[in-house]
Design an enzyme around this catalytic site. Structure first.
Site, short mmCIF file in Angstrom:
data_model
loop_
_atom_site.label_atom_id
_atom_site.label_comp_id
_atom_site.label_asym_id
_atom_site.label_seq_id
_atom_site.Cartn_x
_atom_site.Cartn_y
_atom_site.Cartn_z
N SER A 142 2.87 6.01 -2.44
CA SER A 142 4.03 6.91 -2.51
C SER A 142 4.42 7.19 -3.95
CB SER A 142 5.22 6.31 -1.76
OG SER A 142 4.97 6.28 -0.38
N ALA A 197 0.82 -1.21 0.00
CA ALA A 197 0.00 0.00 0.00
C ALA A 197 0.86 1.26 0.00
CB ALA A 197 -0.93 -0.01 1.21
N GLU A 198 1.85 1.31 0.87
CA GLU A 198 2.68 2.52 0.95
C GLU A 198 3.51 2.70 -0.31
OE1 GLU A 198 5.32 5.24 3.93
OE2 GLU A 198 4.71 3.25 4.61
N SER A 199 3.97 1.62 -0.88
CA SER A 199 4.75 1.72 -2.12
C SER A 199 3.90 2.31 -3.25
CB SER A 199 5.27 0.34 -2.54
OG SER A 199 6.16 -0.18 -1.57
#
Length: 114
Positions: free
Chosen positions: A43, A38-40
């Site tokens: 971002s 999710a963060e990848s």
């Protein structure tokens, strides 16, 4: 992690990740692995929104794990909810190969000058 990017623009980022190699001791997809995916994806979207003269720095992430995955791949789709001058927020939906939602996450990134 084995993340593969399939699509990327400031509005939407799509990627996949194998369950195998990203499990916790019970053989289920590790919740932390879902958050990494999710963060990848979020971002990347925020960085594309920021443009070349600014950088995106994560300031908040949350995740709700709805169901487990034990094999195959999961797919994450990050959709921009807000794209401002100083903040970008993305909702990331992670689904299994049957299209069932595994995790819902939200990421907010601060956008700042290089």
């Amino acid at each position: 992690m084995g993340i593969e990017l399939l699509e990327a623009n400031a509005e939407r980022v799509v990627g996949t990740m194998p369950v195998e190699g990203n499990t916790q001791p019970y053989g289920l997809l590790h919740g932390g692995a879902s958050v990494v995916l999710a963060e990848s994806l979020g971002s990347i979207g925020a960085a594309l929104h920021a443009g070349l003269d600014r950088i995106a720095v994560g300031v908040e992430i949350n995740a709700t794990h709805h169901r487990s995955a034990t094999s195959g791949f999961v797919t994450g789709v990050a959709r921009r909810l807000h794209g401002g001058r100083s903040l970008a927020t993305y909702e990331i939906e992670i689904s299994d190969e049957e299209g069932r939602r595994v995790c819902t996450s939200r990421l907010t990134c601060m956008l700042r000058d290089r």
